[in-house]
Design an enzyme around this catalytic site. Structure first.
Site, PDB file in Angstrom:
ATOM      1  N   THR A 215      77.503  78.488  27.242  1.00  0.00           N
ATOM      2  CA  THR A 215      78.192  78.370  28.522  1.00  0.00           C
ATOM      3  C   THR A 215      79.421  77.468  28.418  1.00  0.00           C
ATOM      4  O   THR A 215      80.110  77.267  29.405  1.00  0.00           O
ATOM      5  CB  THR A 215      77.260  77.824  29.616  1.00  0.00           C
ATOM      6  OG1 THR A 215      76.508  76.744  29.090  1.00  0.00           O
ATOM      7  CG2 THR A 215      76.318  78.901  30.123  1.00  0.00           C
ATOM      8  N   THR A 218      80.096  72.519  24.512  1.00  0.00           N
ATOM      9  CA  THR A 218      80.880  71.912  23.439  1.00  0.00           C
ATOM     10  C   THR A 218      82.366  72.022  23.749  1.00  0.00           C
ATOM     11  O   THR A 218      83.130  71.069  23.565  1.00  0.00           O
ATOM     12  CB  THR A 218      80.586  72.626  22.110  1.00  0.00           C
ATOM     13  OG1 THR A 218      79.179  72.745  21.976  1.00  0.00           O
ATOM     14  CG2 THR A 218      81.145  71.869  20.947  1.00  0.00           C
ATOM     15  N   GLU A 434      65.460  87.227  46.482  1.00  0.00           N
ATOM     16  CA  GLU A 434      66.113  85.957  46.810  1.00  0.00           C
ATOM     17  C   GLU A 434      66.553  85.939  48.276  1.00  0.00           C
ATOM     18  O   GLU A 434      66.474  84.903  48.937  1.00  0.00           O
ATOM     19  CB  GLU A 434      67.310  85.706  45.891  1.00  0.00           C
ATOM     20  CG  GLU A 434      66.951  85.570  44.413  1.00  0.00           C
ATOM     21  CD  GLU A 434      65.909  84.493  44.127  1.00  0.00           C
ATOM     22  OE1 GLU A 434      65.832  83.506  44.889  1.00  0.00           O
ATOM     23  OE2 GLU A 434      65.148  84.654  43.148  1.00  0.00           O
ATOM     24  N   ASP A 510      56.672  81.752  42.024  1.00  0.00           N
ATOM     25  CA  ASP A 510      56.514  81.460  43.454  1.00  0.00           C
ATOM     26  C   ASP A 510      55.039  81.388  43.824  1.00  0.00           C
ATOM     27  O   ASP A 510      54.601  80.485  44.538  1.00  0.00           O
ATOM     28  CB  ASP A 510      57.143  82.573  44.297  1.00  0.00           C
ATOM     29  CG  ASP A 510      58.639  82.677  44.079  1.00  0.00           C
ATOM     30  OD1 ASP A 510      59.236  81.677  43.661  1.00  0.00           O
ATOM     31  OD2 ASP A 510      59.185  83.762  44.332  1.00  0.00           O
TER      32      ASP A 510
HETATM   33  P1  ADP Z   1      77.682  75.728  24.094  1.00  0.00           P
HETATM   34  O1  ADP Z   1      78.104  74.459  23.465  1.00  0.00           O
HETATM   35  O2  ADP Z   1      77.410  75.607  25.556  1.00  0.00           O
HETATM   36  O3  ADP Z   1      76.575  76.444  23.400  1.00  0.00           O
HETATM   37  P2  ADP Z   1      80.272  76.521  23.286  1.00  0.00           P
HETATM   38  O4  ADP Z   1      81.071  75.490  23.969  1.00  0.00           O
HETATM   39  O5  ADP Z   1      80.016  76.301  21.843  1.00  0.00           O
HETATM   40  O6  ADP Z   1      78.907  76.740  24.025  1.00  0.00           O
HETATM   41  O7  ADP Z   1      80.955  77.923  23.511  1.00  0.00           O
HETATM   42  C1  ADP Z   1      81.201  78.817  22.464  1.00  0.00           C
HETATM   43  C2  ADP Z   1      82.492  79.563  22.681  1.00  0.00           C
HETATM   44  O8  ADP Z   1      82.413  80.385  23.826  1.00  0.00           O
HETATM   45  C3  ADP Z   1      83.675  78.659  22.938  1.00  0.00           C
HETATM   46  O9  ADP Z   1      84.267  78.252  21.752  1.00  0.00           O
HETATM   47  C4  ADP Z   1      84.598  79.543  23.762  1.00  0.00           C
HETATM   48  O10 ADP Z   1      85.374  80.374  22.940  1.00  0.00           O
HETATM   49  C5  ADP Z   1      83.650  80.409  24.524  1.00  0.00           C
HETATM   50  N1  ADP Z   1      83.433  79.874  25.879  1.00  0.00           N
HETATM   51  C6  ADP Z   1      82.264  79.417  26.357  1.00  0.00           C
HETATM   52  N2  ADP Z   1      82.388  79.017  27.630  1.00  0.00           N
HETATM   53  C7  ADP Z   1      83.670  79.217  27.967  1.00  0.00           C
HETATM   54  C8  ADP Z   1      84.442  78.985  29.156  1.00  0.00           C
HETATM   55  N3  ADP Z   1      83.871  78.474  30.259  1.00  0.00           N
HETATM   56  N4  ADP Z   1      85.736  79.301  29.141  1.00  0.00           N
HETATM   57  C9  ADP Z   1      86.309  79.822  28.046  1.00  0.00           C
HETATM   58  N5  ADP Z   1      85.659  80.054  26.894  1.00  0.00           N
HETATM   59  C10 ADP Z   1      84.341  79.771  26.846  1.00  0.00           C
HETATM   60 ZN    ZN Z   2      61.106  83.757  44.081  1.00  0.00          ZN
END
Ligand code: ADP
Ligand code: ZN
Length: 620
Positions: A215, A218, A434, A510
């Site tokens: 998400t 990092t 939901e 639930d």
């Molecule tokens: P996590 O650390 O949550 O597992 P990462 O930060 O390593 O995820 O994400 C991996 C790749 O996915 C990033 O390098 C980027 O290219 C893409 N990515 C993830 N989230 C986003 C976002 N919100 N916006 C743009 N690119 C994203």
């Molecule tokens: Zn529910």
């Protein structure tokens, strides 16, 4: 890592095969075994020569001719198969004082065993040992190269990565605006520490970023460092669960020393859960090394001064298993949650990743965003990459909608295995489920306000969720309130039944919670008329982490147990009837909310109020 394990298994398989073959070979050149009595007979008949007397065995050669009558027929048959000439034999020696005399009488050459036995000892014992040692040292060396290894403790694989400039800014992060805004503040701290220090404000030490894999946790941490223009030191919690006690702890100490030297700086700990699992949680007997590393981390976090300009960011997707000590004030006391993005967010992320990708005219990113519920940022980045590769393969000037669709099909199959994508029918069921929760909550005066409804899947357990926020702190709950909570819990299930005349497994959680609540009402709060005021269970010590406790011994009779079950059932059935009445009455609202959910995937408080305003649903 996976592959290396396999390699090592192959070494052992090879060694095993080698040894088996050596032994087979030894066996094959094995001599004929004959009984001692037969040996004596042969000796007397002068058919034996070159006898060696060893430790417990006597071996030698048989003259091939004229053995008839001296050996059993089967044995002779076998010897003939082996060809003519002298035939080696062995026999197990018995304590026979006349042996030497008989040997002398027969005139056969005889003696003790020397190098023959040595050779076999070497082949059957020393050689396998040598082979094993060779394989082991070869393997150990490989491991050593790969990760510092068994012998080189100092060069452990737990590495701290340092980036002076991450080159990532908030421009690269899309679709997770709330989290980004919260971390904006951290950037400000790092850029203008004086401003905060002057006012005596406390600069946060640690921020925990919580969110599903991919998400952008990092990415966000790097963006914070990039925006503030400070160095980014990162380590991964899972790498720190080391084999040798003390290594991880030493690394953590080093890391903080480095960070302070470079301050202002960002320390980023990925997979904090690997390191910071609650002590005594999950594993029997605990894990010394992890605990030491964790303790060192806590010591370092407490030890350094907030004004030193080091801010620690950590990421996890399992905050519930973290050691509570990590979440205390002065440690990771700020939490930033990242959800999987909604349609709008997905479109924004797609736009970020297609900045440098030429798109064909028919490529419609809105449509792609619409077709990717449940995708995290990393999945979307992957999607764009796949589509680009497909276009390049066909040597097209830009990525077409067809490329996106083909890439999507490929990725969705992969994600379906992980239960992260729903088919449209499932999505509809979840939407009504939901909507049912939310609508019942809105119709029960004492239930908590619904703040957000989402049907973006969040992993295997939750396909959607309805978030409620209490309007005030509560320490006591009245029976009517508990009953209304029960109603809200059943809202999802009843809505499914009402609309689809069928139910799904989605209500398991639930129902579990509703049952627990009903049970507590009966057994702990004295809220059942039938069973009266007696309590039948004491409250379990609610640990934050839900650490399993042994069930208490039952202190009531069998008939009481039946009574409790009946009362729980009655509470649930009555709640179900109330909920069904409510939802039936407001069927149009239910439909409207479900439709809105299907379209937008996320409905917030404002949208909910807008939807219900004309029907004057809002409660006093
Ligand atoms: P996590 O650390 O949550 O597992 P990462 O930060 O390593 O995820 O994400 C991996 C790749 O996915 C990033 O390098 C980027 O290219 C893409 N990515 C993830 N989230 C986003 C976002 N919100 N916006 C743009 N690119 C994203
Ligand atoms: Zn529910």
């Amino acid at each position: 890592m996976e592959r290396k394990h396999w390699l090592s298994i192959w070494y052992f398989v090879a060694a095993f095969v080698a040894i088996t073959m050596i032994q087979y070979w030894m066996e094959a050149r094995h001599s004929e075994t004959i009984a001692y009595s037969e040996f004596k007979k042969l000796l007397v008949a002068k058919k034996v020569h070159d006898v060696s007397i060893g430790d417990g065995v006597i071996s030698g050669k048989l003259t091939a001719e004229g053995l008839e009558g001296l050996l059993p027929a089967a044995k002779l048959q076998e010897m003939k198969k082996g060809g003519g000439g002298d035939h080696p034999f062995v026999t197990v020696a018995v304590n026979d004082p006349e042996l030497v005399a008989d040997l002398e009488k027969s005139g056969a050459a005889f003696g003790g065993v020397a190098q023959n036995k040595w050779l076999s000892t070497i082949i059957s014992w020393v050689l396998p040992a040598v082979i094993f040692f060779a394989l082991w040292s070869f393997f150990a060396k490989r491991m050593g190269q790969a990760q510092g290894g068994l012998l080189a403790i100092g060069k452990s694989k737990a590495r701290v990565y340092l980036q002076k400039q991450t080159g990532v800014t908030f421009q690269d992060v899309a679709g997770i605006d709330e989290a980004r805004d919260e971390l904006m503040e951290v950037v400000d701290f790092l850029k203008n520490p004086e401003r905060y220090r002057k006012l005596g404000g406390k600069i946060p030490k640690g921020v925990l970023i919580v969110g599903a894999p991919g998400t952008g946790k990092t990415l966000l941490a790097k963006a914070v460092a990039g925006e503030a223009g400070v160095p980014f030191l990162s380590l991964s919690g899972s790498e720190f669960v080391e084999m040798f006690v003390g290594v991880g702890a030493a690394r953590v100490r080093d890391l903080f020393k480095q960070a302070e030297k470079m301050a202002p700086s960002i320390v980023f700990i990925d997979e904090l859960d690997a390191l910071g699992k609650a002590r005594g949680f999950g594993s029997m007997g605990g894990h010394d090394e992890r605990e030491q590393t964790l303790n060192q981390l806590l010591v370092e976090m407490d030890g350094f001064d907030t004004n030193s300009g080091v801010i620690i960011l950590a990421a996890t997707n399992r905050p519930e298993i973290l050691d509570p000590a990590l979440l205390r004030p002065g440690r990771f006391d700020r939490h930033v949650a990242i959800d999987r993005p909604d349609v709008k967010g997905r479109l924004a992320i797609l736009k970020v990743h297609t900045r440098d990708v030429p798109l064909a005219e028919d490529a419609n990113l809105e449509a792609v965003a619409g077709r990717t519920p449940g995708f995290a940022g990393a999945d979307l980045a992957n999607l764009v990459n796949e589509a680009t590769l497909l276009a390049a393969k066909k040597d097209r000037p830009g990525v077409t909608m067809g490329d996106f669709e083909a890439a999507l099909d490929r990725i969705v199959t992969g994600l379906e295995h992980k239960n992260r994508v729903m088919n449209p029918k499932e999505k509809e069921v979840v939407a009504y489920h939901e909507a049912g929760h939310a609508l019942v909550a809105e119709c029960r005066p004492s239930a908590d306000r619904v703040t957000k409804i989402s049907i973006i899947p969040r992993g295997i357990a939750a396909l959607g969720y309805t978030q409620q926020a209490p309007t005030e702190d509560r320490y006591l709950l009245r029976k009517t309130e508990l009953l209304e909570r029960l109603d809200v819990l059943l809202g999802g299930r009843v809505a499914e039944e009402l609309v689809f005349h069928d139910v799904s497994t989605g209500a398991q959680d639930d129902l579990q919670r509703a049952t627990d609540m009903a049970r507590h009402m009966v057994t702990q709060y004295g809220m059942s008329d039938a069973l009266g005021l007696a309590t039948y269970e004491s409250p379990r010590n609610q640990t934050l982490l839900g650490v399993q406790q042994l069930p208490e011994a039952r202190v009531y009779s069998e008939s009481t147990a039946q009574g409790i079950d009946a009362e729980i059932n009655r509470l649930l059935l009555e709640a179900k009837a109330r909920v069904a009445a409510t939802l039936n009455e407001r069927r149009p609202s239910l439909e409207a909310l479900a439709k809105l959910l299907l379209e937008k995937e996320v409905v917030d408080r404002a949208a909910l109020e807008r939807l219900f305003a004309p029907t004057a649903m809002a409660k006093s």
